[in-house]
Design a protein around this motif. Structure first.
Motif, PDB file in Angstrom:
ATOM      1  N   ARG A  67       0.897  -1.327   0.049  1.00  0.00           N
ATOM      2  CA  ARG A  67       0.034  -0.005  -0.038  1.00  0.00           C
ATOM      3  C   ARG A  67       0.758   1.274   0.143  1.00  0.00           C
ATOM      4  O   ARG A  67       0.781   2.237  -0.795  1.00  0.00           O
ATOM      5  CB  ARG A  67      -1.160  -0.083   1.387  1.00  0.00           C
ATOM      6  CG  ARG A  67      -1.874   1.386   1.494  1.00  0.00           C
ATOM      7  CD  ARG A  67      -2.534   1.515   2.620  1.00  0.00           C
ATOM      8  NE  ARG A  67      -1.832   1.313   3.832  1.00  0.00           N
ATOM      9  CZ  ARG A  67      -0.831   2.360   4.351  1.00  0.00           C
ATOM     10  NH1 ARG A  67      -0.863   3.225   3.885  1.00  0.00           N
ATOM     11  NH2 ARG A  67      -0.274   1.877   5.544  1.00  0.00           N
ATOM     12  N   ILE A  68       2.077   1.316   0.595  1.00  0.00           N
ATOM     13  CA  ILE A  68       2.967   2.454   0.918  1.00  0.00           C
ATOM     14  C   ILE A  68       3.596   2.648  -0.374  1.00  0.00           C
ATOM     15  O   ILE A  68       3.551   3.859  -0.879  1.00  0.00           O
ATOM     16  CB  ILE A  68       3.773   2.076   1.995  1.00  0.00           C
ATOM     17  CG1 ILE A  68       3.073   2.250   3.524  1.00  0.00           C
ATOM     18  CG2 ILE A  68       4.842   3.270   2.066  1.00  0.00           C
ATOM     19  CD1 ILE A  68       3.811   1.951   4.561  1.00  0.00           C
ATOM     20  N   ALA A  69       3.963   1.637  -1.172  1.00  0.00           N
ATOM     21  CA  ALA A  69       4.611   1.652  -2.290  1.00  0.00           C
ATOM     22  C   ALA A  69       3.819   1.897  -3.626  1.00  0.00           C
ATOM     23  O   ALA A  69       4.000   2.963  -4.367  1.00  0.00           O
ATOM     24  CB  ALA A  69       5.185   0.365  -2.810  1.00  0.00           C
ATOM     25  N   ASP A  70       2.336   1.599  -3.312  1.00  0.00           N
ATOM     26  CA  ASP A  70       1.364   2.299  -4.441  1.00  0.00           C
ATOM     27  C   ASP A  70       0.974   3.756  -4.057  1.00  0.00           C
ATOM     28  O   ASP A  70       0.089   4.354  -5.190  1.00  0.00           O
ATOM     29  CB  ASP A  70       0.277   1.075  -4.353  1.00  0.00           C
ATOM     30  CG  ASP A  70       0.668  -0.005  -5.021  1.00  0.00           C
ATOM     31  OD1 ASP A  70       1.757  -0.295  -5.696  1.00  0.00           O
ATOM     32  OD2 ASP A  70      -0.102  -1.300  -4.592  1.00  0.00           O
ATOM     33  N   THR A  71       1.056   4.298  -2.957  1.00  0.00           N
ATOM     34  CA  THR A  71       0.777   5.509  -2.845  1.00  0.00           C
ATOM     35  C   THR A  71       1.558   6.346  -3.052  1.00  0.00           C
ATOM     36  O   THR A  71       2.775   6.605  -2.817  1.00  0.00           O
ATOM     37  CB  THR A  71       0.503   5.836  -1.092  1.00  0.00           C
ATOM     38  OG1 THR A  71      -0.579   4.747  -0.725  1.00  0.00           O
ATOM     39  CG2 THR A  71      -0.070   7.173  -0.804  1.00  0.00           C
ATOM     40  N   LEU A  72       1.344   7.473  -4.088  1.00  0.00           N
ATOM     41  CA  LEU A  72       2.033   8.495  -4.538  1.00  0.00           C
ATOM     42  C   LEU A  72       2.632   9.326  -3.561  1.00  0.00           C
ATOM     43  O   LEU A  72       3.961   9.344  -3.470  1.00  0.00           O
ATOM     44  CB  LEU A  72       1.306   9.541  -5.397  1.00  0.00           C
ATOM     45  CG  LEU A  72       1.708  10.685  -6.016  1.00  0.00           C
ATOM     46  CD1 LEU A  72       2.953  10.092  -7.205  1.00  0.00           C
ATOM     47  CD2 LEU A  72       0.992  11.542  -6.699  1.00  0.00           C
ATOM     48  N   VAL A  73       1.643   9.726  -2.457  1.00  0.00           N
ATOM     49  CA  VAL A  73       2.389  10.715  -1.623  1.00  0.00           C
ATOM     50  C   VAL A  73       1.209  10.677  -0.350  1.00  0.00           C
ATOM     51  O   VAL A  73       0.175  10.401  -0.736  1.00  0.00           O
ATOM     52  CB  VAL A  73       2.478  12.257  -1.921  1.00  0.00           C
ATOM     53  CG1 VAL A  73       1.194  12.701  -2.213  1.00  0.00           C
ATOM     54  CG2 VAL A  73       3.235  12.964  -0.858  1.00  0.00           C
ATOM     55  N   GLU A  74       1.565  10.686   1.075  1.00  0.00           N
ATOM     56  CA  GLU A  74       0.691  10.530   1.782  1.00  0.00           C
ATOM     57  C   GLU A  74      -0.165  11.647   1.884  1.00  0.00           C
ATOM     58  O   GLU A  74      -0.013  12.953   1.518  1.00  0.00           O
ATOM     59  CB  GLU A  74       1.475  10.473   3.324  1.00  0.00           C
ATOM     60  CG  GLU A  74       2.555   9.542   3.591  1.00  0.00           C
ATOM     61  CD  GLU A  74       1.827   8.062   3.577  1.00  0.00           C
ATOM     62  OE1 GLU A  74       0.908   7.859   3.978  1.00  0.00           O
ATOM     63  OE2 GLU A  74       2.542   7.231   2.877  1.00  0.00           O
ATOM     64  N   PRO A  75      -1.456  11.239   2.239  1.00  0.00           N
ATOM     65  CA  PRO A  75      -2.479  12.244   2.131  1.00  0.00           C
ATOM     66  C   PRO A  75      -2.649  13.609   2.881  1.00  0.00           C
ATOM     67  O   PRO A  75      -2.870  14.770   2.606  1.00  0.00           O
ATOM     68  CB  PRO A  75      -4.010  11.540   2.489  1.00  0.00           C
ATOM     69  CG  PRO A  75      -3.407  10.394   3.182  1.00  0.00           C
ATOM     70  CD  PRO A  75      -1.881  10.197   2.762  1.00  0.00           C
ATOM     71  N   THR A  76      -1.911  13.280   4.083  1.00  0.00           N
ATOM     72  CA  THR A  76      -1.594  14.443   5.001  1.00  0.00           C
ATOM     73  C   THR A  76      -0.225  14.346   5.550  1.00  0.00           C
ATOM     74  O   THR A  76       0.442  13.387   6.044  1.00  0.00           O
ATOM     75  CB  THR A  76      -2.565  14.336   6.252  1.00  0.00           C
ATOM     76  OG1 THR A  76      -3.924  14.376   5.908  1.00  0.00           O
ATOM     77  CG2 THR A  76      -2.282  15.446   7.428  1.00  0.00           C
ATOM     78  N   ILE A  77       0.567  15.618   5.444  1.00  0.00           N
ATOM     79  CA  ILE A  77       1.717  15.706   5.883  1.00  0.00           C
ATOM     80  C   ILE A  77       1.975  16.804   6.731  1.00  0.00           C
ATOM     81  O   ILE A  77       1.550  18.107   6.271  1.00  0.00           O
ATOM     82  CB  ILE A  77       2.781  15.783   4.418  1.00  0.00           C
ATOM     83  CG1 ILE A  77       2.660  14.693   3.476  1.00  0.00           C
ATOM     84  CG2 ILE A  77       4.305  16.126   4.847  1.00  0.00           C
ATOM     85  CD1 ILE A  77       3.085  14.993   2.222  1.00  0.00           C
ATOM     86  N   VAL A  78       2.794  16.671   7.831  1.00  0.00           N
ATOM     87  CA  VAL A  78       2.766  17.910   8.885  1.00  0.00           C
ATOM     88  C   VAL A  78       4.231  18.297   8.694  1.00  0.00           C
ATOM     89  O   VAL A  78       4.994  17.308   8.895  1.00  0.00           O
ATOM     90  CB  VAL A  78       2.403  17.416  10.142  1.00  0.00           C
ATOM     91  CG1 VAL A  78       2.713  18.394  11.356  1.00  0.00           C
ATOM     92  CG2 VAL A  78       0.940  16.867  10.237  1.00  0.00           C
ATOM     93  N   LYS A  79       4.321  19.653   8.612  1.00  0.00           N
ATOM     94  CA  LYS A  79       5.937  20.104   8.693  1.00  0.00           C
ATOM     95  C   LYS A  79       5.924  21.154   9.560  1.00  0.00           C
ATOM     96  O   LYS A  79       4.879  21.992   9.874  1.00  0.00           O
ATOM     97  CB  LYS A  79       6.184  20.659   7.138  1.00  0.00           C
ATOM     98  CG  LYS A  79       6.142  19.797   6.002  1.00  0.00           C
ATOM     99  CD  LYS A  79       7.227  18.797   6.015  1.00  0.00           C
ATOM    100  CE  LYS A  79       7.157  17.872   5.153  1.00  0.00           C
ATOM    101  NZ  LYS A  79       8.251  16.768   5.083  1.00  0.00           N
ATOM    102  N   PHE A  80       7.067  21.451   9.901  1.00  0.00           N
ATOM    103  CA  PHE A  80       6.880  22.423  11.040  1.00  0.00           C
ATOM    104  C   PHE A  80       7.983  23.512  10.683  1.00  0.00           C
ATOM    105  O   PHE A  80       9.058  23.339  10.044  1.00  0.00           O
ATOM    106  CB  PHE A  80       7.730  21.880  12.465  1.00  0.00           C
ATOM    107  CG  PHE A  80       6.812  21.092  13.056  1.00  0.00           C
ATOM    108  CD1 PHE A  80       5.765  21.444  13.985  1.00  0.00           C
ATOM    109  CD2 PHE A  80       7.013  19.447  12.871  1.00  0.00           C
ATOM    110  CE1 PHE A  80       4.834  20.359  14.545  1.00  0.00           C
ATOM    111  CE2 PHE A  80       5.957  18.571  13.416  1.00  0.00           C
ATOM    112  CZ  PHE A  80       5.139  18.889  14.268  1.00  0.00           C
ATOM    113  N   ILE A  81       7.552  24.876  10.623  1.00  0.00           N
ATOM    114  CA  ILE A  81       8.350  25.910  10.456  1.00  0.00           C
ATOM    115  C   ILE A  81       9.763  25.642  11.178  1.00  0.00           C
ATOM    116  O   ILE A  81       9.911  25.605  12.071  1.00  0.00           O
ATOM    117  CB  ILE A  81       7.664  27.275  10.906  1.00  0.00           C
ATOM    118  CG1 ILE A  81       6.362  27.286  10.075  1.00  0.00           C
ATOM    119  CG2 ILE A  81       8.566  28.476  10.567  1.00  0.00           C
ATOM    120  CD1 ILE A  81       5.671  28.604  10.366  1.00  0.00           C
ATOM    121  N   GLY A  82      10.742  25.935  10.184  1.00  0.00           N
ATOM    122  CA  GLY A  82      12.112  25.991  10.795  1.00  0.00           C
ATOM    123  C   GLY A  82      12.863  24.760  10.892  1.00  0.00           C
ATOM    124  O   GLY A  82      14.050  24.533  11.063  1.00  0.00           O
TER     125      GLY A  82
END
Length: 114
Positions: free
Chosen positions: A72-87
């Motif tokens: 499933r991970i290999a077939d997923t283009l990009v995770e639907p939600t990505i959390v990034k932190f400033i800095g």
């Protein structure tokens, strides 16, 4: 002064249930507000995995679910939600597999980037 455990042992990390939980983004241990290291019990991990639709009810189920999760991970283009932190610099894997892909980034404030 004795040193207390703060991370999972190599033995615990190699257990299939722990690997399956981690592969599905589930923490398998934590440090509580008092600084005490806590390992999450197997039955709790099995229940959380079940809530995510991942069968971990037996050794065979764990093995099958591990392979299905990897696929499933290999077939997923990009995770639907990505959390990034400033800095904090980080990278997000994109698994296009040779397909012609257009990505759009939608920020929580509504800003879009193609």
């Amino acid at each position: 002064m004795t040193e207390t455990q703060q991370t999972e042992s190599a033995e615990r990390i190699t257990r299939p249930l722990i690997q399956l939980a981690k592969l599905n983004g589930i923490s398998t241990s934590y440090i509580d507000q008092l600084g005490t290291y806590v390992e999450i019990r197997d039955e709790v991990l099995v229940s959380v995995l079940a809530a995510l639709g991942v069968d971990a009810s037996s050794d065979e189920a764990i093995e099958t679910s591990y392979e299905l999760t990897k696929q499933r991970i290999a077939d997923t283009l990009v995770e639907p939600t990505i959390v990034k932190f400033i800095g904090k610099e980080s990278a997000t894997p994109i698994r296009a597999k040779g397909h012609d892909v257009t990505l759009r980034l939608l920020l929580e404030d509504g800003t879009q980037y193609e």
